[in-house]
Design a protein around this motif. Structure first.
Motif, PDB file in Angstrom:
ATOM      1  N   ILE A 100       0.819  -1.217   0.000  1.00 32.47           N
ATOM      2  CA  ILE A 100       0.000   0.000   0.000  1.00 32.47           C
ATOM      3  C   ILE A 100       0.849   1.261   0.000  1.00 32.47           C
ATOM      4  O   ILE A 100       0.346   2.352  -0.275  1.00 32.47           O
ATOM      5  N   ALA A 101       2.136   1.130   0.317  1.00 31.29           N
ATOM      6  CA  ALA A 101       3.032   2.291   0.337  1.00 31.29           C
ATOM      7  C   ALA A 101       4.471   1.804   0.346  1.00 31.29           C
ATOM      8  O   ALA A 101       4.755   0.686   0.777  1.00 31.29           O
ATOM      9  N   GLN A 102       5.392   2.664  -0.116  1.00 32.76           N
ATOM     10  CA  GLN A 102       6.796   2.275  -0.230  1.00 32.76           C
ATOM     11  C   GLN A 102       7.702   3.420   0.237  1.00 32.76           C
ATOM     12  O   GLN A 102       8.223   4.184  -0.570  1.00 32.76           O
ATOM     13  N   PRO A 103       7.900   3.528   1.569  1.00 40.05           N
ATOM     14  CA  PRO A 103       8.771   4.596   2.081  1.00 40.05           C
ATOM     15  C   PRO A 103      10.220   4.481   1.596  1.00 40.05           C
ATOM     16  O   PRO A 103      10.862   5.489   1.316  1.00 40.05           O
ATOM     17  N   PHE A 104      10.754   3.254   1.519  1.00 44.02           N
ATOM     18  CA  PHE A 104      12.142   3.071   1.101  1.00 44.02           C
ATOM     19  C   PHE A 104      12.224   3.049  -0.423  1.00 44.02           C
ATOM     20  O   PHE A 104      11.629   2.194  -1.069  1.00 44.02           O
ATOM     21  N   LYS A 105      13.012   3.986  -0.973  1.00 43.08           N
ATOM     22  CA  LYS A 105      13.173   4.104  -2.417  1.00 43.08           C
ATOM     23  C   LYS A 105      14.324   3.234  -2.927  1.00 43.08           C
ATOM     24  O   LYS A 105      14.275   2.688  -4.035  1.00 43.08           O
ATOM     25  N   ALA A 106      15.383   3.106  -2.139  1.00 38.82           N
ATOM     26  CA  ALA A 106      16.578   2.363  -2.544  1.00 38.82           C
ATOM     27  C   ALA A 106      16.837   1.203  -1.599  1.00 38.82           C
ATOM     28  O   ALA A 106      16.349   1.173  -0.464  1.00 38.82           O
ATOM     29  N   SER A 107      17.609   0.233  -2.074  1.00 45.08           N
ATOM     30  CA  SER A 107      17.971  -0.936  -1.279  1.00 45.08           C
ATOM     31  C   SER A 107      19.239  -0.671  -0.483  1.00 45.08           C
ATOM     32  O   SER A 107      20.187  -0.069  -0.994  1.00 45.08           O
ATOM     33  N   GLY A 108      19.261  -1.141   0.741  1.00 42.24           N
ATOM     34  CA  GLY A 108      20.452  -1.004   1.576  1.00 42.24           C
ATOM     35  C   GLY A 108      21.234  -2.297   1.690  1.00 42.24           C
ATOM     36  O   GLY A 108      22.180  -2.396   2.472  1.00 42.24           O
ATOM     37  N   MET A 109      20.879  -3.295   0.897  1.00 51.19           N
ATOM     38  CA  MET A 109      21.493  -4.616   1.037  1.00 51.19           C
ATOM     39  C   MET A 109      22.842  -4.690   0.331  1.00 51.19           C
ATOM     40  O   MET A 109      23.017  -4.183  -0.774  1.00 51.19           O
ATOM     41  N   MET A 110      23.797  -5.345   0.985  1.00 45.38           N
ATOM     42  CA  MET A 110      25.139  -5.520   0.437  1.00 45.38           C
ATOM     43  C   MET A 110      25.659  -6.913   0.771  1.00 45.38           C
ATOM     44  O   MET A 110      25.166  -7.574   1.684  1.00 45.38           O
ATOM     45  N   ARG A 274      24.180   6.975  13.352  1.00 42.59           N
ATOM     46  CA  ARG A 274      24.792   6.586  12.081  1.00 42.59           C
ATOM     47  C   ARG A 274      23.776   5.858  11.204  1.00 42.59           C
ATOM     48  O   ARG A 274      23.686   6.094   9.998  1.00 42.59           O
ATOM     49  N   MET A 275      22.987   4.973  11.807  1.00 43.89           N
ATOM     50  CA  MET A 275      21.973   4.239  11.070  1.00 43.89           C
ATOM     51  C   MET A 275      20.929   5.184  10.491  1.00 43.89           C
ATOM     52  O   MET A 275      20.543   5.058   9.331  1.00 43.89           O
ATOM     53  N   MET A 276      20.500   6.149  11.281  1.00 42.34           N
ATOM     54  CA  MET A 276      19.479   7.078  10.797  1.00 42.34           C
ATOM     55  C   MET A 276      19.999   7.869   9.605  1.00 42.34           C
ATOM     56  O   MET A 276      19.270   8.115   8.638  1.00 42.34           O
ATOM     57  N   GLY A 277      21.266   8.246   9.646  1.00 39.07           N
ATOM     58  CA  GLY A 277      21.850   8.970   8.524  1.00 39.07           C
ATOM     59  C   GLY A 277      21.867   8.144   7.252  1.00 39.07           C
ATOM     60  O   GLY A 277      21.601   8.656   6.155  1.00 39.07           O
ATOM     61  N   GLU A 278      22.162   6.854   7.383  1.00 43.84           N
ATOM     62  CA  GLU A 278      22.183   5.963   6.220  1.00 43.84           C
ATOM     63  C   GLU A 278      20.770   5.679   5.713  1.00 43.84           C
ATOM     64  O   GLU A 278      20.528   5.629   4.500  1.00 43.84           O
ATOM     65  N   VAL A 279      19.827   5.493   6.631  1.00 44.93           N
ATOM     66  CA  VAL A 279      18.447   5.226   6.237  1.00 44.93           C
ATOM     67  C   VAL A 279      17.851   6.430   5.509  1.00 44.93           C
ATOM     68  O   VAL A 279      17.072   6.282   4.561  1.00 44.93           O
ATOM     69  N   ALA A 280      18.231   7.630   5.931  1.00 39.78           N
ATOM     70  CA  ALA A 280      17.739   8.842   5.266  1.00 39.78           C
ATOM     71  C   ALA A 280      18.089   8.833   3.782  1.00 39.78           C
ATOM     72  O   ALA A 280      17.314   9.337   2.953  1.00 39.78           O
ATOM     73  N   LEU A 281      19.226   8.239   3.435  1.00 42.02           N
ATOM     74  CA  LEU A 281      19.623   8.145   2.028  1.00 42.02           C
ATOM     75  C   LEU A 281      18.710   7.197   1.256  1.00 42.02           C
ATOM     76  O   LEU A 281      18.478   7.384   0.057  1.00 42.02           O
ATOM     77  N   LEU A 282      18.191   6.181   1.928  1.00 48.59           N
ATOM     78  CA  LEU A 282      17.356   5.178   1.262  1.00 48.59           C
ATOM     79  C   LEU A 282      15.932   5.666   1.024  1.00 48.59           C
ATOM     80  O   LEU A 282      15.261   5.184   0.113  1.00 48.59           O
ATOM     81  N   ILE A 283      15.467   6.597   1.836  1.00 46.95           N
ATOM     82  CA  ILE A 283      14.112   7.109   1.663  1.00 46.95           C
ATOM     83  C   ILE A 283      14.092   8.388   0.827  1.00 46.95           C
ATOM     84  O   ILE A 283      13.018   8.886   0.484  1.00 46.95           O
ATOM     85  N   GLU A 284      15.267   8.900   0.480  1.00 47.19           N
ATOM     86  CA  GLU A 284      15.338  10.137  -0.295  1.00 47.19           C
ATOM     87  C   GLU A 284      14.621   9.972  -1.629  1.00 47.19           C
ATOM     88  O   GLU A 284      14.829   9.003  -2.349  1.00 47.19           O
ATOM     89  N   GLY A 285      13.766  10.921  -1.941  1.00 43.15           N
ATOM     90  CA  GLY A 285      13.023  10.876  -3.198  1.00 43.15           C
ATOM     91  C   GLY A 285      11.690  10.178  -3.100  1.00 43.15           C
ATOM     92  O   GLY A 285      10.954  10.095  -4.083  1.00 43.15           O
ATOM     93  N   SER A 286      11.344   9.659  -1.913  1.00 44.86           N
ATOM     94  CA  SER A 286      10.075   8.951  -1.755  1.00 44.86           C
ATOM     95  C   SER A 286       9.099   9.765  -0.920  1.00 44.86           C
ATOM     96  O   SER A 286       9.475  10.334   0.103  1.00 44.86           O
ATOM     97  N   ASN A 287       7.853   9.832  -1.352  1.00 43.07           N
ATOM     98  CA  ASN A 287       6.806  10.409  -0.504  1.00 43.07           C
ATOM     99  C   ASN A 287       5.866   9.305  -0.025  1.00 43.07           C
ATOM    100  O   ASN A 287       4.785   9.568   0.478  1.00 43.07           O
TER     101      ASN A 287
END
Length: 329
Positions: A100-110, A274-287
């Motif tokens: 129903i929604a997709q807050p995360f725009k990018a994958s953080g998996m490595m 540190r985690m919050m800073g990285e997660v912010a990059l993954l949600i960037e561009g998503s509403n």
């Protein structure tokens, strides 16, 4: 992060729900333990954003023995946070989950490897031992190996798959050449354990062209037939994205809010910031609205599994824009 207009009581500057309104209950099941990966929801709860939308939200932390699809199937949650590969696999196996929604725009998996192993590219994987998370988290890895044409049953031409616990011990103890990590969590656990960044080689799924969507919001399809449920989820998504926007703009404060809700005491201030800073990059561009190109890429990756694909047919009805349309239009 894209700005959105929140059509709530708060938007009128009132900051409270009228006393005459009965609050609507919502239970959210997280995919993992309380941490900044889910900061937007805790921020929305702590800052009263859910209350502004006339919602009484309960957030249930996850853990190694908790599978969100099983929780929602058993009636333990109204909405869950799940990765799309696991959700689509569950749907194909009979549990009608809908995004129903997709807050995360990018994958953080490595995949994070020790440089001392000599691994410098995917062509070096055959004959190696790779740590992989299971319980639905293995699907992106299996799709990647299939794309590379590398068997996952061992041997000189394949890889030996080590069922990795949700920790980094196999790398630290040299039980695996590479392990699964997230950009915002386990990678930094390796660093904190004393291994420097130049001693590591990382392969981001995004860079490998096999990234799949993570941390979407899913409900049971039958509930979407109820207009009142759709309205409730629209308010929930709107408040949650308000929480995510605030968290991305207030990284340290958001991390502190997460720590307040961590009953285990296992999280540290430094790690959560540190985690919050990285997660912010993954949600960037998503509403919060699912990008259909991202969805189609995920489906194509999961279908491209050769003789053993994650899903065997193009999903039907697995996503809906009804909730985000109601939330943001």
């Amino acid at each position: 992060m894209k700005k959105v207009v929140y059509g709530s009581v708060a938007a009128l500057g009132l900051g409270f729900a009228p006393a005459a309104w009965a609050m609507d209950d919502v239970t959210l099941q997280l995919k993992w333990v309380t941490q900044a990966q889910f900061a937007g929801y805790y921020v929305a709860l702590e800052n009263g954003f859910y209350e502004d939308e006339n919602l009484n939200v309960t957030i249930r932390a996850g853990g190694p023995d908790i599978a969100p699809p099983q929780v929602i199937a058993g009636g333990g949650a109204d909405v869950i946070v799940e990765w799309m590969p696991a959700a689509l696999a569950a749907r194909e196996n009979g549990l009608p989950l809908v995004n129903i929604a997709q807050p995360f725009k990018a994958s953080g998996m490595m995949l994070t490897c020790l440089a001392e192993t000599g691994i410098s590219g995917p062509e070096d994987f055959p004959g190696r031992t790779l740590g992989v998370w299971f319980f639905g988290n293995e699907y992106p890895f299996l799709s990647w190996m299939s794309t590379l044409g590398i068997p996952t049953d061992g041997g000189d031409e394949g890889v030996e798959v080590l069922r990795q616990g949700f920790n980094v011990d196999p790398l630290l103890q040299r039980q695996a050449d590479c392990i699964s990590t997230m950009t915002y969590n386990e990678y930094w656990q390796v660093i904190d354990a004393g291994i420097s960044e130049d001693e590591l080689v990382t392969f981001k799924y995004e860079d490998q062209g096999v990234a799949t969507l993570e941390d979407g919001l899913y409900v049971l399809e039958s509930n979407l037939e109820d207009p009142e449920f759709v309205d409730k989820m629209a308010r929930f998504v709107r408040a949650s994205m308000r929480g995510w926007e605030w968290a991305a703009e207030n990284v340290e404060e958001a991390a502190m809010i997460v720590l307040e809700y961590d009953d285990t005491g296992a999280q540290t201030e430094e790690h959560q910031i540190r985690m919050m800073g990285e997660v912010a990059l993954l949600i960037e561009g998503s509403n919060g609205t699912l990008d259909m190109e991202d969805y189609e890429r995920t489906v194509a990756t999961l279908l491209g599994g050769g003789s053993d694909p994650v899903i065997t047919a193009e999903p039907e009805g697995a996503v809906t824009s009804a909730v985000t349309d109601a939330a943001f239009d």
